[in-house]
Motif scaffolding. Sequence first.
Motif, PDB file in Angstrom:
ATOM      1  N   GLU A  43       1.237  -1.187   0.171  1.00  0.00           N
ATOM      2  CA  GLU A  43      -0.044   0.185  -0.007  1.00  0.00           C
ATOM      3  C   GLU A  43       0.662   1.222  -0.474  1.00  0.00           C
ATOM      4  O   GLU A  43       0.448   2.167  -0.554  1.00  0.00           O
ATOM      5  N   GLN A  44       2.131   1.602   0.340  1.00  0.00           N
ATOM      6  CA  GLN A  44       2.632   2.399   0.425  1.00  0.00           C
ATOM      7  C   GLN A  44       3.591   2.328  -0.554  1.00  0.00           C
ATOM      8  O   GLN A  44       4.652   3.841  -0.588  1.00  0.00           O
ATOM      9  N   TRP A  45       3.904   1.832  -1.408  1.00  0.00           N
ATOM     10  CA  TRP A  45       5.290   0.908  -2.366  1.00  0.00           C
ATOM     11  C   TRP A  45       4.685   2.116  -3.029  1.00  0.00           C
ATOM     12  O   TRP A  45       3.996   2.099  -3.413  1.00  0.00           O
ATOM     13  N   GLU A  46       5.861   2.575  -3.458  1.00  0.00           N
ATOM     14  CA  GLU A  46       5.654   3.505  -4.875  1.00  0.00           C
ATOM     15  C   GLU A  46       6.972   3.696  -5.916  1.00  0.00           C
ATOM     16  O   GLU A  46       8.099   4.089  -5.343  1.00  0.00           O
ATOM     17  N   ASP A  60       1.965   3.474  -7.884  1.00  0.00           N
ATOM     18  CA  ASP A  60       1.876   2.391  -7.175  1.00  0.00           C
ATOM     19  C   ASP A  60       2.234   1.584  -7.184  1.00  0.00           C
ATOM     20  O   ASP A  60       1.537   1.076  -8.368  1.00  0.00           O
ATOM     21  N   TYR A 113      14.823   2.045  -1.187  1.00  0.00           N
ATOM     22  CA  TYR A 113      13.868   2.622   0.062  1.00  0.00           C
ATOM     23  C   TYR A 113      14.996   2.287   0.870  1.00  0.00           C
ATOM     24  O   TYR A 113      15.743   0.731   0.738  1.00  0.00           O
TER      25      TYR A 113
END
Length: 199
Positions: A43-46, A60, A113
């Motif tokens: 859900e937070q990956w971009e 996303d 990341y």
Amino acid sequence: MSIVSRGFVGRRSAAEGNLPSGQYLTTDFPVLSAGPTPQVPFEQWELTIDDLNGVLRRWDWEAFRRLPTEAFTVDLHCVTRWSKLSTSWEGVSLHEIFTDLKTDASYALVHSYGGYSTNLPLNDLLNRQAWIAFRFEGRDLAPEHGGPARLLVPHLYLWKSAKWIRGITLMKQDKPGFWEELGYHNYGDPWQEQRYWGD
Ligand SMILES: Nc1nc2c(c(=O)[nH]1)N[C@H]1C(S)=C(S)[C@@H](COP(=O)(O)O)O[C@H]1N2
Ligand SMILES: [Mo]
């Protein structure tokens, strides 16, 4: 004059030249990470592309996975001298990521990341030999190898293949990434043994 089929001349064994000088073959897949494996919930990956002035493109996970994918088999060459031949992957060609994006930048700084970064000429991302990979040997890419998605630029030493890719900054001027600042070669062609600055 003899006729040699393409298939015959195209397939060389490692001993005949698939291995750049100074490299040895390995069949396992060593993990080389400068820090801990970041945990990125889907859900937070971009993934973003920016040019120092702002974000130009953003995906996303769902949007990223809607992009056309390719299966490809490549050889990996790590500057610590191991090479792994014929690894199979699935990913999105960077060429696809950059469709419809016009830029006068010549360089890219890739961010991950966890804070890792690496730089390369933009053309080395656009030449259809660079991918953002999310599957390895038929399975979702393991976190320690860069999952959910990593850059794969197999024509350069493997430190250029940023695991846990988060974004690409487009620049008119080159800027060294994590290992490049610490003395690794700015370009890193394994076939020219460009391991360290000055090679
Ligand atoms: N984000 C991130 N990507 C990275 C690294 C790292 O430390 N962090 N190490 C690089 C180096 S030096 C190598 S050799 C390869 C190793 O990939 P592997 O661990 O899947 O073998 O990842 C490259 N990508
Ligand atoms: Mo490496």
